[in-house]
Scaffold this motif. Structure first.
Motif, mmCIF file in Angstrom:
data_model
loop_
_atom_site.group_PDB
_atom_site.id
_atom_site.type_symbol
_atom_site.label_atom_id
_atom_site.label_comp_id
_atom_site.label_asym_id
_atom_site.label_seq_id
_atom_site.Cartn_x
_atom_site.Cartn_y
_atom_site.Cartn_z
ATOM 1 N N GLU A 186 0.869 -0.973 0.387
ATOM 2 C CA GLU A 186 -0.025 0.211 0.210
ATOM 3 C C GLU A 186 0.981 0.869 0.334
ATOM 4 O O GLU A 186 0.549 2.279 0.131
ATOM 5 N N ASP A 195 2.554 3.021 2.085
ATOM 6 C CA ASP A 195 2.362 3.520 4.110
ATOM 7 C C ASP A 195 1.656 2.799 4.289
ATOM 8 O O ASP A 195 -0.057 2.675 4.146
ATOM 9 N N SER A 196 1.699 2.787 5.576
ATOM 10 C CA SER A 196 0.594 2.357 6.229
ATOM 11 C C SER A 196 -0.722 3.671 6.405
ATOM 12 O O SER A 196 -1.337 2.845 6.802
ATOM 13 N N ASN A 197 -0.200 4.701 6.491
ATOM 14 C CA ASN A 197 -1.845 5.639 6.454
ATOM 15 C C ASN A 197 -1.970 5.494 4.601
ATOM 16 O O ASN A 197 -1.325 6.308 3.919
#
Length: 57
Positions: free
Chosen positions: A20, A22-24
């Motif tokens: 993705e 980034d986790s955010n």
């Protein structure tokens, strides 16, 4: 590109990895699924991260 090439490949235990970016979610990219069955590292087409399968025998 130089900075992403300095990041070591991410080790993953499964056969399919979902990147993705980034986790955010606000900072990432659309989910990219990659198969890790090949010996060569899988490359995310969005961010360039490398993934390798970690074999635990």
């Amino acid at each position: 590109m130089q900075l992403i090439n300095e990041v070591p490949p991410v080790k993953f235990e499964g056969r399919i990895v979902a990147c993705e970016g980034d986790s955010n979610p606000a900072l990432g990219h659309p989910i990219e699924f990659s198969c890790l069955d090949l010996e060569a590292p899988a490359v995310c087409k969005h961010c360039g991260l490398l993934y390798v399968q970690c074999h635990h025998h």
